[in-house]
Design an enzyme around this catalytic site. Structure first.
Site, PDB file in Angstrom:
ATOM      1  NE  ARG A  41      15.321   0.161   7.607  1.00  0.00           N
ATOM      2  CZ  ARG A  41      14.880  -1.046   7.265  1.00  0.00           C
ATOM      3  NH1 ARG A  41      15.629  -2.092   7.486  1.00  0.00           N
ATOM      4  NH2 ARG A  41      13.691  -1.183   6.708  1.00  0.00           N
ATOM      5  CG  ASN A  48      -0.243   0.137   2.526  1.00  0.00           C
ATOM      6  OD1 ASN A  48       0.973   0.006   2.611  1.00  0.00           O
ATOM      7  ND2 ASN A  48      -1.001   0.380   3.585  1.00  0.00           N
ATOM      8  CG  ASP A  82      -3.810  -1.876   5.103  1.00  0.00           C
ATOM      9  OD1 ASP A  82      -2.831  -2.534   5.479  1.00  0.00           O
ATOM     10  OD2 ASP A  82      -4.420  -1.078   5.844  1.00  0.00           O
ATOM     11  CG  LEU A 130      -4.569  -9.212   1.137  1.00  0.00           C
ATOM     12  CD1 LEU A 130      -3.122  -9.628   0.858  1.00  0.00           C
ATOM     13  CD2 LEU A 130      -4.801  -7.774   0.685  1.00  0.00           C
ATOM     14  CE1 TYR A 177       8.902  -4.171  12.544  1.00  0.00           C
ATOM     15  CE2 TYR A 177      10.899  -4.294  13.869  1.00  0.00           C
ATOM     16  CZ  TYR A 177      10.216  -4.587  12.710  1.00  0.00           C
ATOM     17  OH  TYR A 177      10.840  -5.281  11.700  1.00  0.00           O
TER      18      TYR A 177
END
Length: 316
Positions: free
Chosen positions: A186, A32, A56, A61, A145
């Site tokens: 990063r 997405n 998304d 899906l 995360y």
């Protein structure tokens, strides 16, 4: 094989998609563009086996036709990105994993989860073997995360144990290479873009925290080997050679020829002090180990950024 790959426009997903397509497989790529880049998959349209679905991956899906694999690589992966998208990150790793496991179950496909070394948190065991349970702050800023990936692993193995879905789980340690987004925040991308643009390189703390860095080609090779073995438990893929942040900064300055100075900022909350994989399982199970030296891999990555940055300079 026909493979559904979420996160196909991401750094890792685009390299994996290309590898699979070059081997003659069919890839249904899903993204997405929350963190993926359209330029990463522009060249894949040349492959007749590539199909793209802009969607998304946190939502169910609808995919017509058979699937041999469902591979879940969709998630923001750098702290600046997932801190900007906290709910999206939690959902794609939690609800997205559940929906994709259901899809694999319906299609009779195997399921592959891209997990992360962040499941180890700020480790108290060094190096980190797969049997280490980790040291993670469950409600800290990085938990969106870390904990969502830990949950995704638990959910994946629950589907394997209760519903018989064949699964693979890879715990990915710091990986770098071409197609990284210069703005992803990063350390490798930060240092390279700062050095090439003559800006100060940002060091957090005193720069003594360590990371291990593997080149993207090595990771993709390990993933392909893991696809070929029947092993449901997590497998570390990473480079066991450690660098302090100061060592990495100085190497980037040397390879770019930059005279940028170093600036020091406070350490972010819950930033791991050290990170290095124990890759014994990957060596024994897959016959795998990283091949590309960090100096060589960084040189290739810097060459990519030299070409990319002039076009990107206006947005940096």
């Amino acid at each position: 094989m026909r493979i559904l790959l979420t996160g196909a426009a991401g750094f890792l997903g685009s390299h994996l998609a290309e590898r699979l397509l070059r081997e003659g497989h069919q890839v249904v790529g899903v993204d997405n563009f929350a963190s993926g880049q359209r330029r990463n998959i522009a060249h894949l349209s040349a492959f007749s086996g590539f199909q793209f679905l802009e969607a998304d991956a946190a939502r169910p899906l609808e995919v017509e036709g058979p699937l041999d694999w469902v591979m879940h690589f969709a998630s923001p992966a750098s702290p600046p990105r997932y801190l900007k998208l906290p709910l999206e990150t939690l959902l794609v790793n939690a609800e997205g994993t559940r929906h994709l496991l259901d899809l694999a179950l319906v299609k009779g496909a195997r399921f592959f989860l891209a997990s992360t070394s962040e499941v180890y948190g700020d480790p108290q065991v060094h190096p980190q073997p797969e049997g280490y349970w980790g040291h993670v702050n469950p409600i800290g800023p990085r938990s969106i995360y870390d904990e969502s990936k830990r949950y995704a692993e638990a959910l994946t193995l629950a589907y394997h144990r209760t519903k018989g879905v064949p699964v693979r789980i890879v715990r990915i340690f710091n990986t770098y290479g071409p197609r990284m987004d210069p703005e992803d925040g990063r350390v490798v991308t930060n240092f390279i873009t700062q050095a090439l643009q003559g800006r100060p390189l940002t060091i957090y703390g005193q720069g003594q925290q360590t990371r291990s860095f593997q080149y993207v080609d090595d990771l993709i090779e390990g993933i392909r080997r893991l696809m070929e073995v029947d092993y449901p438990e997590p497998v570390n893929l990473g480079n066991p050679e450690e660098y302090t942040m100061l060592e990495l900064a100085r190497l980037v300055l040397e390879l770019t020829g930059s005279s940028s100075p170093l600036v020091y900022e406070p350490l972010p909350q819950d930033d791991p002090k050290q990170r290095r994989p124990d890759i014994t399982r990957a060596q024994n199970l897959l016959g795998w180990q990283p091949r590309v030296p960090v100096r060589e891999g960084l040189a290739r990555t810097i060459a990519y950024f030299r070409e990319l940055l002039p076009a990107e300079r206006g947005s940096l």
